[in-house]
Design a protein around this motif. Structure first.
Motif, PDB file in Angstrom:
ATOM      1  N   SER A  27       0.811  -1.224   0.000  1.00  0.00           N
ATOM      2  CA  SER A  27       0.000   0.000   0.000  1.00  0.00           C
ATOM      3  C   SER A  27       0.836   1.262   0.000  1.00  0.00           C
ATOM      4  N   PHE A  28       2.151   1.128   0.024  1.00  0.00           N
ATOM      5  CA  PHE A  28       3.016   2.305   0.096  1.00  0.00           C
ATOM      6  C   PHE A  28       2.817   3.182  -1.144  1.00  0.00           C
ATOM      7  N   GLY A  29       2.569   4.442  -0.990  1.00  0.00           N
ATOM      8  CA  GLY A  29       2.386   5.383  -2.104  1.00  0.00           C
ATOM      9  C   GLY A  29       0.946   5.549  -2.529  1.00  0.00           C
ATOM     10  N   THR A  30       0.028   4.710  -1.960  1.00  0.00           N
ATOM     11  CA  THR A  30      -1.373   4.814  -2.349  1.00  0.00           C
ATOM     12  C   THR A  30      -1.933   6.177  -1.958  1.00  0.00           C
ATOM     13  N   GLY A  31      -2.624   6.834  -2.955  1.00  0.00           N
ATOM     14  CA  GLY A  31      -3.236   8.129  -2.673  1.00  0.00           C
ATOM     15  C   GLY A  31      -2.358   9.316  -2.953  1.00  0.00           C
ATOM     16  N   LEU A  32      -1.077   9.079  -3.265  1.00  0.00           N
ATOM     17  CA  LEU A  32      -0.183  10.210  -3.535  1.00  0.00           C
ATOM     18  C   LEU A  32      -0.508  10.878  -4.871  1.00  0.00           C
ATOM     19  N   VAL A  33      -0.994  10.108  -5.905  1.00  0.00           N
ATOM     20  CA  VAL A  33      -1.355  10.653  -7.208  1.00  0.00           C
ATOM     21  C   VAL A  33      -2.873  10.631  -7.329  1.00  0.00           C
ATOM     22  N   PRO A  34      -3.518  11.795  -7.407  1.00  0.00           N
ATOM     23  CA  PRO A  34      -4.981  11.820  -7.540  1.00  0.00           C
ATOM     24  C   PRO A  34      -5.424  11.080  -8.792  1.00  0.00           C
ATOM     25  N   ASP A  35      -6.625  10.522  -8.707  1.00  0.00           N
ATOM     26  CA  ASP A  35      -7.148   9.760  -9.842  1.00  0.00           C
ATOM     27  C   ASP A  35      -7.221  10.586 -11.114  1.00  0.00           C
ATOM     28  N   ASP A  36      -7.547  11.883 -10.998  1.00  0.00           N
ATOM     29  CA  ASP A  36      -7.701  12.703 -12.204  1.00  0.00           C
ATOM     30  C   ASP A  36      -6.370  13.140 -12.794  1.00  0.00           C
ATOM     31  N   GLN A  37      -5.243  12.742 -12.134  1.00  0.00           N
ATOM     32  CA  GLN A  37      -3.934  13.093 -12.655  1.00  0.00           C
ATOM     33  C   GLN A  37      -3.102  11.871 -13.025  1.00  0.00           C
ATOM     34  N   LYS A  38      -3.714  10.697 -13.026  1.00  0.00           N
ATOM     35  CA  LYS A  38      -2.995   9.511 -13.459  1.00  0.00           C
ATOM     36  C   LYS A  38      -2.942   9.477 -14.974  1.00  0.00           C
ATOM     37  N   PRO A  39      -1.748   9.234 -15.542  1.00  0.00           N
ATOM     38  CA  PRO A  39      -1.659   9.190 -17.010  1.00  0.00           C
ATOM     39  C   PRO A  39      -2.570   8.111 -17.583  1.00  0.00           C
ATOM     40  N   ARG A  40      -3.356   8.492 -18.566  1.00  0.00           N
ATOM     41  CA  ARG A  40      -4.230   7.531 -19.231  1.00  0.00           C
ATOM     42  C   ARG A  40      -4.419   7.979 -20.680  1.00  0.00           C
ATOM     43  N   VAL A  41      -4.731   7.042 -21.522  1.00  0.00           N
ATOM     44  CA  VAL A  41      -4.977   7.332 -22.927  1.00  0.00           C
ATOM     45  C   VAL A  41      -6.356   7.955 -23.075  1.00  0.00           C
ATOM     46  N   GLN A  42      -6.419   9.056 -23.840  1.00  0.00           N
ATOM     47  CA  GLN A  42      -7.678   9.742 -24.080  1.00  0.00           C
ATOM     48  C   GLN A  42      -7.843   9.957 -25.583  1.00  0.00           C
ATOM     49  N   VAL A  43      -9.083  10.210 -25.985  1.00  0.00           N
ATOM     50  CA  VAL A  43      -9.419  10.346 -27.401  1.00  0.00           C
ATOM     51  C   VAL A  43     -10.108  11.681 -27.630  1.00  0.00           C
ATOM     52  N   TYR A  44      -9.705  12.336 -28.720  1.00  0.00           N
ATOM     53  CA  TYR A  44     -10.310  13.615 -29.111  1.00  0.00           C
ATOM     54  C   TYR A  44     -10.582  13.573 -30.606  1.00  0.00           C
ATOM     55  N   THR A  45     -11.784  13.904 -31.005  1.00  0.00           N
ATOM     56  CA  THR A  45     -12.177  13.886 -32.414  1.00  0.00           C
ATOM     57  C   THR A  45     -12.777  15.231 -32.787  1.00  0.00           C
ATOM     58  N   THR A  46     -12.360  15.752 -33.920  1.00  0.00           N
ATOM     59  CA  THR A  46     -12.951  16.980 -34.443  1.00  0.00           C
ATOM     60  C   THR A  46     -13.198  16.810 -35.935  1.00  0.00           C
ATOM     61  N   THR A  47     -14.311  17.349 -36.407  1.00  0.00           N
ATOM     62  CA  THR A  47     -14.702  17.212 -37.812  1.00  0.00           C
ATOM     63  C   THR A  47     -14.716  18.561 -38.502  1.00  0.00           C
ATOM     64  N   ASN A  48     -15.055  18.517 -39.784  1.00  0.00           N
ATOM     65  CA  ASN A  48     -15.170  19.737 -40.598  1.00  0.00           C
ATOM     66  C   ASN A  48     -13.872  20.527 -40.644  1.00  0.00           C
ATOM     67  N   LEU A  49     -12.738  19.821 -40.721  1.00  0.00           N
ATOM     68  CA  LEU A  49     -11.469  20.525 -40.901  1.00  0.00           C
ATOM     69  C   LEU A  49     -11.500  21.269 -42.238  1.00  0.00           C
ATOM     70  N   PRO A  50     -10.995  22.478 -42.289  1.00  0.00           N
ATOM     71  CA  PRO A  50     -11.052  23.260 -43.537  1.00  0.00           C
ATOM     72  C   PRO A  50     -10.054  22.748 -44.574  1.00  0.00           C
ATOM     73  N   VAL A  51     -10.574  22.230 -45.672  1.00  0.00           N
ATOM     74  CA  VAL A  51      -9.764  21.741 -46.786  1.00  0.00           C
ATOM     75  C   VAL A  51     -10.282  22.407 -48.060  1.00  0.00           C
ATOM     76  N   TYR A  52      -9.360  22.791 -48.939  1.00  0.00           N
ATOM     77  CA  TYR A  52      -9.719  23.513 -50.159  1.00  0.00           C
ATOM     78  C   TYR A  52      -9.176  22.779 -51.381  1.00  0.00           C
ATOM     79  N   THR A  53      -9.605  23.240 -52.549  1.00  0.00           N
ATOM     80  CA  THR A  53      -9.087  22.750 -53.821  1.00  0.00           C
ATOM     81  C   THR A  53      -8.176  23.818 -54.403  1.00  0.00           C
ATOM     82  N   ALA A  54      -6.936  23.441 -54.739  1.00  0.00           N
ATOM     83  CA  ALA A  54      -5.939  24.415 -55.174  1.00  0.00           C
ATOM     84  C   ALA A  54      -5.369  24.041 -56.537  1.00  0.00           C
TER      85      ALA A  54
END
Length: 453
Positions: A27-54
């Protein structure tokens, strides 16, 4: 001896029993790193990126991966007409050859091997195209780069050197009968002209091969690839003694390229000031229009995400970042007309030309992928490492890497040692539409990342 051995066994058994009763406290070290600050993989998606014809300024049109160039004319909706002219040279079979004092021209013909074709439709495979073969009036050089606009009409003798009525109907070879005026020009080569290739090319600079343009607004036509390494020209003449003699010339496959003219510029919307991104993005290979995306907008979207969460850019680790383009399919566009792979190219501004080159990923020394997924009808580009580099440069005070990218078709070739290379494909004609902003399948960024606390 027996009693001593029994005592030894009892000692070992007792020690083992005491060891099994020890409980580890993990149990040594338990609670020292808050749950919301533990490194974890997250996903972010955005659409409608501006693309043009050149539109493009210029592209290199020497085929590095093949000894080929393109001639022909094709018209497809909505891109209009594309005309291609093959530029190539022939060299004499022997130097120091003498035609004599009074050679008499008999005949001459040029034989070309056709290595590939692209038709507007399958019913155009064997259409008849009128051939136009002209002499170059501009000397070509090995140490020069040649682009889609390097040769103009003013660089060609206006009088064709093929006999009237020369046509090509889509076969594997093309036979072109040459005029007596051109044959006599070859026979007029002096001893100096024939003592080296350098002097010979002063006398005969090369050919420009084209066809009659496809009528404006009329769908159809065909583009043809010609393998210069198999080209052969035969000059038949009578020597000073009146004997029939033949002299041969072969294709100079170390210097050949294509000239392209497109009418698709009307589809372009990439201009200053930028309009609202359209729902349709157009792609045409060779020197035609290309989709263009500014990765600045992608970078800014991610920085805004970090700002909203009170995070610093150096806390972001990008595991994967992909940009997805979806192919638009309808009655005028088939999946077979799209290239197998696209890549992101940056415009390179040199002292004499504007051109485009594949930009490798800064950290992995690889390009961005971009192979087509035919089941999903989608192109996907992995920009993870490159995007990470842009964010680091932003934090350091300024972007130095390219941010504007154009979508170009690529081809993969393998050399004699088994090494594979990805090159721009400037021989194959491909085209189509991609979905843009506000459409059912807009350009999308999918980001997988980790935050370091």
């Amino acid at each position: 001896m027996k009693r001593n051995f029994f005592f030894f066994l009892m000692t070992i058994t007792a020690a083992g029993g005491f060891g099994a009763c020890v409980t580890a406290d993990d149990s040594f070290g338990t609670g020292l790193v808050p749950d919301d600050q533990k490194p974890r993989v997250q996903v972010y998606t955005t659409t409608n990126l501006p693309v043009y014809t050149a539109t493009l300024d210029s592209i290199p049109t020497i085929a590095v991966s093949a000894s080929a160039c393109v001639f022909g004319s094709i018209h497809v909706y909505p891109f209009g007409t594309t005309d291609a002219r093959a530029i190539f040279r022939m060299y004499p079979a022997a130097v120091a050859h003498s035609f004599g004092e009074h050679p008499v021209f008999t005949s001459a013909n040029l034989t070309l091997v056709i290595s590939g074709r692209k038709m507007a439709d399958d019913d155009q495979r064997n259409i008849v195209q009128n051939i136009r073969l002209h002499q170059l009036s501009k000397t070509l050089s090995y140490d020069s780069s040649y682009y889609n606009n390097s040769i103009t009409d003013s660089d060609c003798d206006p009088t064709p050197v093929n006999l009237p009525g020369s046509t090509y109907n889509g076969g594997d070879t093309l036979e072109i009968s040459l005029t007596s005026d051109f044959g006599n020009h070859l026979l007029s080569a002096s001893a100096t002209h024939m003592d080296s290739l350098l002097h010979f090319y002063d006398h005969f600079k090369g050919f420009a091969l084209s066809v009659d343009a496809q009528p404006d607004g009329t769908p159809g036509g065909r583009l043809n690839q010609m393998d210069v390494s198999y080209a052969m020209m035969v000059l038949n003449y009578k020597n000073d003694e009146g004997r029939d003699t033949a002299f041969y010339y072969y294709g100079d496959y170390s210097l050949m390229f294509s000239v392209y003219r497109h009418s698709s510029a009307a589809l372009a919307d990439y201009a200053s000031p930028l309009p609202a991104p359209a729902q349709r993005i157009y792609f045409e290979s060779l020197a035609g229009v290309k989709p263009v995306i500014d990765l600045t907008s992608v970078k800014d979207s991610i920085l805004a995400l970090l700002h909203d969460r009170n995070l610093r850019p150096d806390q972001l680790v990008i595991n994967n970042a992909s940009i997805e383009f979806t192919v638009k399919m309808d009655a005028n566009h088939y999946l077979s007309n799209f290239p197998e792979a696209l890549t992101l190219c940056a415009r390179i501004d040199t002292t004499d030309k504007l051109t485009y080159s594949i930009i490798n990923d800064a950290n992995t020394n690889a390009n961005f992928g971009g192979g087509i997924n035919r089941s999903l009808q989608r192109y996907t580009f992995n920009i993870a490492q490159y995007l990470q580099q842009l964010i680091l440069e932003e934090r350091a005070g300024g972007i130095t890497s390219p941010v504007q990218f154009y979508l170009f078709p690529t081809t993969t070739v393998t050399d004699s040692y088994g090494y594979s290379y990805t090159l721009l494909d400037n021989l194959t004609y491909s085209y189509g539409e991609l979905y843009g902003a506000g459409s059912n399948s807009p350009v999308t960024l999918r980001l997988v990342y980790t935050i370091l606390y």
